[in-house]
Design an enzyme around this catalytic site. Structure first.
Site, PDB file in Angstrom:
ATOM      1  CG  ASP A  93      -1.940  -1.096   1.260  1.00 13.62           C
ATOM      2  OD1 ASP A  93      -1.697  -2.154   0.638  1.00 13.62           O
ATOM      3  OD2 ASP A  93      -2.984  -0.911   1.913  1.00 13.62           O
ATOM      4  CE  LYS A 155      -4.904   2.050   2.931  1.00 11.68           C
ATOM      5  NZ  LYS A 155      -3.720   1.296   3.396  1.00 11.68           N
ATOM      6  CE  LYS A 184      -6.604  -1.323   3.044  1.00  8.74           C
ATOM      7  NZ  LYS A 184      -5.244  -1.904   3.227  1.00  8.74           N
TER       8      LYS A 184
END
Length: 236
Positions: A93, A155, A184
């Site tokens: 991430d 995200k 996300k």
């Protein structure tokens, strides 16, 4: 409405606070294994230990890149990504270069993302926009640039910038990217109701440190008992 098992399959259990000791980390890894979440997201230095401790549990190990501000150089992010994969991370991430995104330097943002995607060598790459620091135009543009850079997920948040996921932001991100890019939601997902709201808005993965509370509520719902309670999820 997802079952406990279906909801667990959406959760990346966050273990990212800088002050966590090894004992703290182990306790969180055990929670992740007990509840059967999809993955843990650990600090880069914790990857080898997490991989070893979770071996055989079915819980994947992910990590963060350029965390939490995204302002490290692309070369540093690439090196960090390669090391993370070598240490056993299944997913990364990365934090977008927030300053470049806010400045309108779209070519810089795409190149930064693409470099990390390439360094991840096929492993799932998620791009954290840090929506609390962006307006809607910047969120929409950041989502498009994430897709252009070849990442698998866009995200919302790190959880370290004073704000987390919101339903309108998740909906905006979902509308902006194509079907090949997932969303996300992370930061502020504290309860079963929060998790359902993010999934209904279009998220397919949830970042939270409150997995036990959320999945405990899901278990009660599965059993027909209803859901109550929340967790202080300020870390992710």
């Amino acid at each position: 409405m997802p079952t406990e098992r279906e909801l667990a399959a959406t959760i990346d259990h966050a273990i990212l606070k800088p002050e966590l000791t090894r004992a703290d980390v182990d306790a969180e890894l055990d929670i992740a294994a007990e509840w059967g979440v999809f993955s843990v997201c650990v600090r880069p230095s914790d990857i080898p230990h997490a991989v070893e401790r979770l071996a055989g549990t079915g819980v994947a190990v992910g990590t963060v890149i350029g965390f939490p501000h995204g302002t490290t150089s692309t070369a540093a992010k690439v090196a960090e990504t390669r090391q993370a994969i070598a240490d056993g991370a299944a997913e990364v991430d990365m934090v977008v270069n927030i300053a470049a995104l806010r400045s309108g330097f779209d070519d810089v943002v795409v190149a930064d993302i693409r470099a990390v995607v390439d360094a991840a060598d096929g492993h799932v790459t998620k791009v954290i926009l840090e929506t609390a620091l962006l307006d809607d135009e910047q969120i929409e543009r950041g989502s498009r640039l994430t897709e252009a850079g070849g990442a698998h997920f866009v995200k919302t948040s790190t959880g370290f910038a004073g704000g987390g996921a919101t339903v309108p932001h998740v909906e905006l991100m979902r509308r902006t990217v194509g079907a090949d890019v997932q969303v996300k939601a992370s930061g502020g997902v504290r309860s079963y109701a929060d998790a359902l709201a993010m999934i209904d808005a279009g998220a397919t993965r949830l970042g939270t440190s409150g997995s036990a509370v959320i999945l405990g509520e899901a278990r009660r719902v599965d059993a027909g008992a209803g859901a109550t309670g929340a967790v202080d999820d300020t870390s992710y």
